[in-house]
Scaffold this active site. Sequence first.
Site, PDB file in Angstrom:
ATOM      1  N   ARG B 262     -47.045  55.574  50.381  1.00 41.91           N
ATOM      2  CA  ARG B 262     -46.676  56.811  49.695  1.00 41.91           C
ATOM      3  C   ARG B 262     -45.224  57.087  50.047  1.00 41.91           C
ATOM      4  O   ARG B 262     -44.937  57.512  51.168  1.00 41.91           O
ATOM      5  CB  ARG B 262     -47.584  57.919  50.230  1.00 41.91           C
ATOM      6  CG  ARG B 262     -47.586  59.216  49.474  1.00 41.91           C
ATOM      7  CD  ARG B 262     -48.217  60.312  50.331  1.00 41.91           C
ATOM      8  NE  ARG B 262     -47.269  60.777  51.321  1.00 41.91           N
ATOM      9  CZ  ARG B 262     -47.589  61.384  52.463  1.00 41.91           C
ATOM     10  NH1 ARG B 262     -48.851  61.582  52.796  1.00 41.91           N
ATOM     11  NH2 ARG B 262     -46.648  61.779  53.287  1.00 41.91           N
ATOM     12  N   HIS B 266     -46.797  64.109  50.683  1.00 41.61           N
ATOM     13  CA  HIS B 266     -48.212  64.102  50.287  1.00 41.61           C
ATOM     14  C   HIS B 266     -48.403  64.837  48.974  1.00 41.61           C
ATOM     15  O   HIS B 266     -49.027  64.346  48.045  1.00 41.61           O
ATOM     16  CB  HIS B 266     -49.086  64.746  51.365  1.00 41.61           C
ATOM     17  CG  HIS B 266     -50.454  65.074  50.879  1.00 41.61           C
ATOM     18  ND1 HIS B 266     -51.346  64.104  50.515  1.00 41.61           N
ATOM     19  CD2 HIS B 266     -51.076  66.261  50.626  1.00 41.61           C
ATOM     20  CE1 HIS B 266     -52.469  64.667  50.076  1.00 41.61           C
ATOM     21  NE2 HIS B 266     -52.321  65.984  50.135  1.00 41.61           N
ATOM     22  N   TYR B 275     -43.117  64.053  60.041  1.00 45.69           N
ATOM     23  CA  TYR B 275     -43.973  63.012  60.621  1.00 45.69           C
ATOM     24  C   TYR B 275     -43.671  61.589  60.157  1.00 45.69           C
ATOM     25  O   TYR B 275     -44.109  60.635  60.777  1.00 45.69           O
ATOM     26  CB  TYR B 275     -45.455  63.336  60.378  1.00 45.69           C
ATOM     27  CG  TYR B 275     -45.826  63.491  58.909  1.00 45.69           C
ATOM     28  CD1 TYR B 275     -46.122  62.386  58.130  1.00 45.69           C
ATOM     29  CD2 TYR B 275     -45.877  64.748  58.304  1.00 45.69           C
ATOM     30  CE1 TYR B 275     -46.458  62.525  56.790  1.00 45.69           C
ATOM     31  CE2 TYR B 275     -46.215  64.895  56.966  1.00 45.69           C
ATOM     32  CZ  TYR B 275     -46.501  63.787  56.210  1.00 45.69           C
ATOM     33  OH  TYR B 275     -46.841  63.918  54.899  1.00 45.69           O
TER      34      TYR B 275
END
Lengths: 360, 360, 327, 327
Positions: B262, B266, B275
């Site tokens: 990805r 998100h 992160y």
Amino acid sequence: MVTLEPQFSPTDGAAEPYTVLLPDGTLRDGATPSMSDDEVVEALRLMLLTRTFDDKAFRMQRQGRFGTFSQVRGQEAAVTGSAAALDPRRDWVVPQYRELPALLRQGLPLKQFILYFTGNPAGGGVPEGVNCLPLNIALAAQVPHAVGLGWGLRQQGSDAVVITYFGDGASSEGDVHEALNLAGIVKAPVVFFLSNNGWAISTPRSKQSAARTLASRAIGYGMPGVVVDGNDLLAVHEVTAQAVRRARAGEGPTLIEAITYRTGPHNTADDPTRYVNDEELKHWQQLDPIDRVRRYLTARGRWNEEIEAEVDAQNKAIVDEAFAEAAAHPAVHADQLFAHLYHQFPSRVSRQRAEFAAHS
Amino acid sequence: MVTLEPQFSPTDGAAEPYTVLLPDGTLRDGATPSMSDDEVVEALRLMLLTRTFDDKAFRMQRQGRFGTFSQVRGQEAAVTGSAAALDPRRDWVVPQYRELPALLRQGLPLKQFILYFTGNPAGGGVPEGVNCLPLNIALAAQVPHAVGLGWGLRQQGSDAVVITYFGDGASSEGDVHEALNLAGIVKAPVVFFLSNNGWAISTPRSKQSAARTLASRAIGYGMPGVVVDGNDLLAVHEVTAQAVRRARAGEGPTLIEAITYRTGPHNTADDPTRYVNDEELKHWQQLDPIDRVRRYLTARGRWNEEIEAEVDAQNKAIVDEAFAEAAAHPAVHADQLFAHLYHQFPSRVSRQRAEFAAHS
Amino acid sequence: MPVMTMVEAIRDALFLEMERDERVMVIGQDVGRLGGVFRATDGLQEKFGEDRVVDMPLAEAVIAGSALGLAVSGMRPVAEIQFLGFGHQAFHQIGPHIARMRYRSQGRFAAPLTIRAPFGGLVRTPEHHCDAIEAQFVQCPGLKIVMPATAYDAKGLLLASIRDDDPVLFCEPLRGYRLIKDEVPAGDYTVELGKARVAREGDDVTIIAWSAMVKTAEQAADLLAEQGVSAHVLDLRCLVPLDVEAIVEAVERTGRVVVAHEAPLTAGFGAEVIATINDEAFYALEAPIRRVTAPDTPYPLAGVEDFYVPNAERIAAAALDVVRTVA
Amino acid sequence: MPVMTMVEAIRDALFLEMERDERVMVIGQDVGRLGGVFRATDGLQEKFGEDRVVDMPLAEAVIAGSALGLAVSGMRPVAEIQFLGFGHQAFHQIGPHIARMRYRSQGRFAAPLTIRAPFGGLVRTPEHHCDAIEAQFVQCPGLKIVMPATAYDAKGLLLASIRDDDPVLFCEPLRGYRLIKDEVPAGDYTVELGKARVAREGDDVTIIAWSAMVKTAEQAADLLAEQGVSAHVLDLRCLVPLDVEAIVEAVERTGRVVVAHEAPLTAGFGAEVIATINDEAFYALEAPIRRVTAPDTPYPLAGVEDFYVPNAERIAAAALDVVRTVA
Ligand SMILES: Cc1ncc(C[n+]2csc(CCOP(=O)(O)OP(=O)(O)O)c2C)c(N)n1
Ligand SMILES: Cc1ncc(C[n+]2csc(CCOP(=O)(O)OP(=O)(O)O)c2C)c(N)n1
Ligand SMILES: [Mg+2]
Ligand SMILES: [Mg+2]
């Protein structure tokens, strides 16, 4: 176009169960038993004790003096051999409902088990110092508990190991997947002991999953998986002892599938003649796990008819006494609906409690 | 005592993902593409279309004119290559929420997708003749649906195949286990397409499971498992086409794990800088699945800057028009709270419906 | 006193309690590195380490189920279910196991754990994320259900919940995370579980609510005040233990009652509130109680959620009706 | 007319409908070879084959979830959850998906499926098997909930449920399988969903119940008759759709009401019945409604279940109280 064959194939899940003690009571070539003769004698006594219990409790149930329950019949080696690999003072058992030998070895008084199945809520109690969780009827729900328990004990610096038992039927529940996966991640000190007894009530193992073995699922959780002859006390003990060592050493969980067979009905309400094949049943009855250990110990000079008779008498006395103790337990009363539900009761529930007390 | 090593070990789950089309746009030695050049061109157009959509929708979201949604960015080859292996007239797509190219290829009007993410309940609608189930936000719940759908179609004599998409995160849910297991048993004509994009929101694949690959779980359900480079359109197509053939021939389900990444957040509410490791992100950006196909087609004389510009203009027009259509859709109204909830409404709900109509 | 948003107050409570009691663990999806999708656990992992603040796999049943195991082992887990709507995935662990561990084991084991879960609408979240399914968990004897409406209460009730020896389902109002702000003392304090709060005193009609709906009820009270109607707003704070005495007192004070909740009408907790009043304060009622709730339909997509969730106008209108009812 | 037990009536309905409509499948744990742990599906597999009567793996979520997929594909599955208590394992499929498929897809897909599940106590079954959790499913908009109390109704309601284009949770009273016996016509007939049944006419007090508790209510009515009190017994038959008109009519007739159920008091469906009466028939009430229910505790082990489940004496005593209440 046919170049990219799947890397994983169903047959990758095939495995021959490990054996140590052959059906005729001799050791497999080259095998060394992982239990001392004294330990094996101890295990046989326990297996016989639970069979004595199963017989008596079944008769009592038929007379309406005991509740619906599931015998361990046919699976005594799987449960006893695995439990024998634990240190009852520090290790924990998280049961399904068919593991009486493991509970007894951990120190659960037989009376508690009897109380539970006579429907007395007191039977759910586990005496302080006995490292067992209560029986679990809601299939597979116990498996996440075992992971949390093992994880938490380790977190607190303990080297305790948790074993949890579940059936081939229970293995299909989502909870088992989630729990195995978490255990792999946090390296929980847990032994997942899958008692594949061929049946989930009337549903045969073949309809429970297309997997060649259920232990092969371990691969998908990054943990070792073992298939073992569940009617072989010594093989079960050995693979469980290894798994316990790994867990204790911080190397994480193991999934063990014990191939065994439920030679009785699912429980006292079941009629297996509707679905069990006679041939298959006979085949497995010939592989009785108790007979096998008897032969082994007899050959080693540690068992004979006198000992058997003596142990049988002792076991009958133990079982009778446990039933007597349970019978002597204070009668059930309405307040047991409430007892222990909360640490601090909501006032509405306390009021209900008082009302129930007044009316009964 | 160390004789009985586990038959299954974590490393049994290791596998190299299949590749056909290398990052530089050339074919792996000895590989033959399973898609014609025309098909690849078609696929590239679709991949570009969804990227155009992702960009525009993201901008619109930032301007408060579009809802929270998840881009397919970085995963276009996995979704497009797998969907390209289906026959949209008879096969079905059961999506998670990040599979726009698959839905478009099945025939879902882009306008519907837009309506859904602008929060219009009408957006949940799937036009008659389009073989897709609605988007699924409750992770993994769609996987059992796919099994039932495939099973039921076969039961009615159809040779249709169902593909269901789910993420590496969703794969940890119990529903996936139960569904894979059932599919193995009933030989459901289902392709389980696991888009392993490295993340479940902020949770990296490494914390999602200790399994070496997630496809290795196929073993435990008695079905084939494949790991494929998810950024490789041709490899994804080929393994999916094989799985579809198997399913259509009655040979049962396949689990495919596409290794992809990805490269965006998100969803539009997420801040991945908290992160995501920069290096890792750059690495994967260099493996962009669209670039790879561009290079491939360019080398084959089927793509160039003019075509790109033309397609880009067309795609922008398609997306703009879809947004315009969605904007022109009748405004939302309170009755949409009720519409389609029941075939036959309970009178209490009908009364509420009338009250809401009166008050709005 | 510092003013905090509700999410800050929750984070503050978690920090304090992890500091005070090393048995406390925080587990859940994205609670670690990310600090939670709403930042409720931001900074905890940095401070207390990966062993005590754990990013869990995406599996609600084992988040709840392993929390029970952790609790039995002696820890005090605070497990986050990312959205209460996904609490269904863990229902079979929460109702039959977590709530009953003490009872089933006759007191040998307990489940001193807290499950935190945000819920509720009006913030344009996707499907299921907003579902107000709190009433479905009420019939899980052994479980306590806490529903803070203010930042002050969120902190004090969360501290009380974590310390409680019974399991608690702690439901946080999603739209209140940033919108609800009030004074929150810096240090340690608890708010007792099972005591309702009078959010506003009034004499003509009682509005009973919990969680984010309390604010809406207060707005309704403002509207009513403009019409000369004095509304009493009772914030239940907990569904279990239910503060029956406070409800009776409020009903006796005003004789007229509205219950407002975000969940659908039928079998919502409003029904229990009405039934409780029927049981305990029937004769104090001067008019039928009115429920102002969502319709009996699923929480819808964001575009129509404003129609769905009760607003101050609807509550005020119902309250006016109740006040004007002549028996 | 032949007399059948309830389990025979259910089996009869399944036979009839599988014969009439080849889209009907029966799936569940042990429903095939064994014919169900209570023989409700006995003989079906022999007659209709293994493709249509399927022994499922032990996994409630996929039993429900695949039933939804089957329904979408064009089949009409009748899925058995072996005991309603294990419906929790499938809750996330039933509430958010099965109940909402039609709504979510804007009518493109539907979920014409029936989930059968026995529940209720007094037959000495193990833990969880008896849990009366029906109220927890009421707040699943899109789902219908059927609760037969007689063999006649079990057959007619089951046929109606399978034919209904909306999903139905069909709850069967375990202890009624063999104990409940009444006249059941041989052939095809349906009982409309959402119409309550007057089980007994009376004028002094209405007892509202469903499922096995209707029989207990009738026994209570007998006890009351001995005391000269004429009890009206209303069998709700369905919780959703709720027959509000029938409730109002009964309340208006007697002015005094008792609701009885096997589930715990708090948040049981009795609360909704009281709230509905508050909404629709408040002024007809001459006394507070009384709930006769289990206490707010889990269903206990068999040895104490007789204390737990409301019996005719408790219902009659509450009814007497209600009748004697002077406002
Ligand atoms: C969640 C759940 N579903 C269904 C049941 C009903 N049930 C009780 S035992 C059983 C079969 C269990 O099979 P298995 O796990 O293999 O254990 P075994 O009885 O063979 O030891 C079933 C279906 C249950 N107790 N829990
Ligand atoms: C049952 C459930 N639990 C939690 C969530 C919240 N949530 C939304 S997306 C997501 C991560 C999904 O990860 P993955 O399945 O890998 O899909 P991806 O977003 O990477 O495509 C989470 C936790 C959810 N939607 N459903
Ligand atoms: Mg079994
Ligand atoms: Mg992912």
